[in-house]
Design an enzyme around this catalytic site. Structure first.
Site, PDB file in Angstrom:
ATOM      1  N   ASP A  40      -0.162  -4.609  -0.810  1.00 52.42           N
ATOM      2  CA  ASP A  40      -0.137  -3.737   0.168  1.00 52.42           C
ATOM      3  C   ASP A  40       0.443  -4.235   1.360  1.00 52.42           C
ATOM      4  OD1 ASP A  40      -1.309  -1.649  -1.416  1.00 52.42           O
ATOM      5  OD2 ASP A  40      -2.787  -1.184  -0.113  1.00 52.42           O
ATOM      6  N   HIS A  43      -2.632  -7.895  -1.140  1.00 54.95           N
ATOM      7  CA  HIS A  43      -1.869  -7.731   0.186  1.00 54.95           C
ATOM      8  C   HIS A  43      -0.898  -8.799  -0.033  1.00 54.95           C
ATOM      9  CE1 HIS A  43      -5.446  -5.384   1.108  1.00 54.95           C
ATOM     10  NE2 HIS A  43      -4.788  -4.809   1.748  1.00 54.95           N
ATOM     11  N   HIS A  90       0.584   1.559   9.526  1.00 56.44           N
ATOM     12  CA  HIS A  90      -0.778   1.238   8.961  1.00 56.44           C
ATOM     13  C   HIS A  90      -1.619   1.977   9.782  1.00 56.44           C
ATOM     14  CE1 HIS A  90      -3.795  -0.939   6.903  1.00 56.44           C
ATOM     15  NE2 HIS A  90      -2.792  -1.095   6.099  1.00 56.44           N
ATOM     16  N   HIS A 149       3.273   3.311   2.062  1.00 56.05           N
ATOM     17  CA  HIS A 149       1.820   2.755   2.638  1.00 56.05           C
ATOM     18  C   HIS A 149       1.839   3.224   4.102  1.00 56.05           C
ATOM     19  CE1 HIS A 149      -2.141   1.067   2.409  1.00 56.05           C
ATOM     20  NE2 HIS A 149      -1.614   0.079   3.207  1.00 56.05           N
TER      21      HIS A 149
END
Length: 279
Positions: free
Chosen positions: A102, A247, A157, A153
């Site tokens: 991510d 990540h 964020h 995503h």
């Protein structure tokens, strides 16, 4: 199939359910709400792996073989149904796992992750943030060239439940637009930042042709615990159908890079197939 995908935009949208629609004998995606998980009666596709005694597939071909079968076009709706919960794991023949990364792409860490995956013939999913992707479109193209799946995503964020519907749509739509511009295909999967889902994000994601994917094992690499701790968590959580969360941006991800170099070959040696949830 390639001709069908290019025939009209509507057909491409219909293909977006291919990742979660397939023969029960091949693979399907599991959620916490089984009633909402469609499984079509498509003709089964041979499972990945050796098919004829004495003539096994090469390791790279075996590991890169996608997880799902193609369903007949008539069974694919124009967009995914609206979920109430994200998919949490994958169900496939044998010992299959999915690695996800991510927050990227980040030119400091993503290239090394791609290099390790390429060395071992493994596919992964990258859930990218638009504000990172827009300046690193070469890495998006490299992901697709290597057979990886790009997911959405959000743009920056945020916590989706705190946003209005219009802002949620903007977050998802802008990111999908960047990805589509770079690789000529919009994302078919999305993941809410922090795993914070709400009804609006499910509905808007579905409207944009994407399915929601959570995870089974959290490496907690965002806390920067060091590569040894990340490796221990992956080892402890490894299992058929597991989706691993890591990540490749958002902080110092050197531990994530080093950990992947250790646990990926171990998983493959133990007989796990590391691949992605769509054909």
């Amino acid at each position: 199939m390639k001709e069908d995908q290019q025939s009209n935009p509507g057909r491409r949208a219909m293909l977006r359910l291919a990742a979660c629609v397939g023969a029960a004998a091949t693979v399907h995606v599991l959620t916490a709400d089984p009633a909402e998980s469609p499984v079509s009666p498509a003709k089964p596709r041979p499972a990945a792996g050796p098919q004829v005694a004495g003539a096994p597939l090469k390791p790279s071909a075996y590991r890169l073989r996608p997880m799902t079968a193609y369903a007949p076009p008539k069974l694919r709706p124009a967009r995914p149904p609206v979920r109430r919960k994200p998919f949490l794991r994958m169900d496939a023949p044998g010992r299959t796992m999915v690695l996800t990364f991510d927050d990227g792409p980040d030119p400091r860490y993503t290239p090394d992750i791609l290099k390790t995956l390429r060395r071992h013939g493994a596919r992964a999913m990258f859930f990218v943030c638009g504000e990172m992707a827009v300046d690193n479109q070469d890495l998006l193209r490299e992901m697709v060239d290597d057979g990886h799946v790009i997911g959405n995503h959000s743009w920056s964020h945020p916590l989706m439940p705190k946003l209005s519907r219009s802002r949620i749509r903007s977050q998802l739509e802008r990111t999908s637009d960047v990805v589509e511009k770079a690789v000529r295909e919009a994302p078919r999967w999305y993941r809410a930042p922090y795993g914070a889902w709400n009804r609006a994000s499910f509905e808007i994601g579905a409207d944009l042709g994407m399915e929601p994917l959570g995870w089974t094992v959290d490496t907690l690499d965002w806390t920067e615990p060091g590569s040894s701790a990340i490796v221990r968590r992956v080892r402890a959580g490894a299992g058929a159908g597991v989706v691993v969360l890591s990540h490749d941006a958002g902080g110092n991800r050197s531990g994530t890079v080093r950990a992947l170099r250790t646990y990926l070959p171990e998983l493959l040696d133990e007989g796990y197939r590391i691949t992605v949830p769509h054909a």
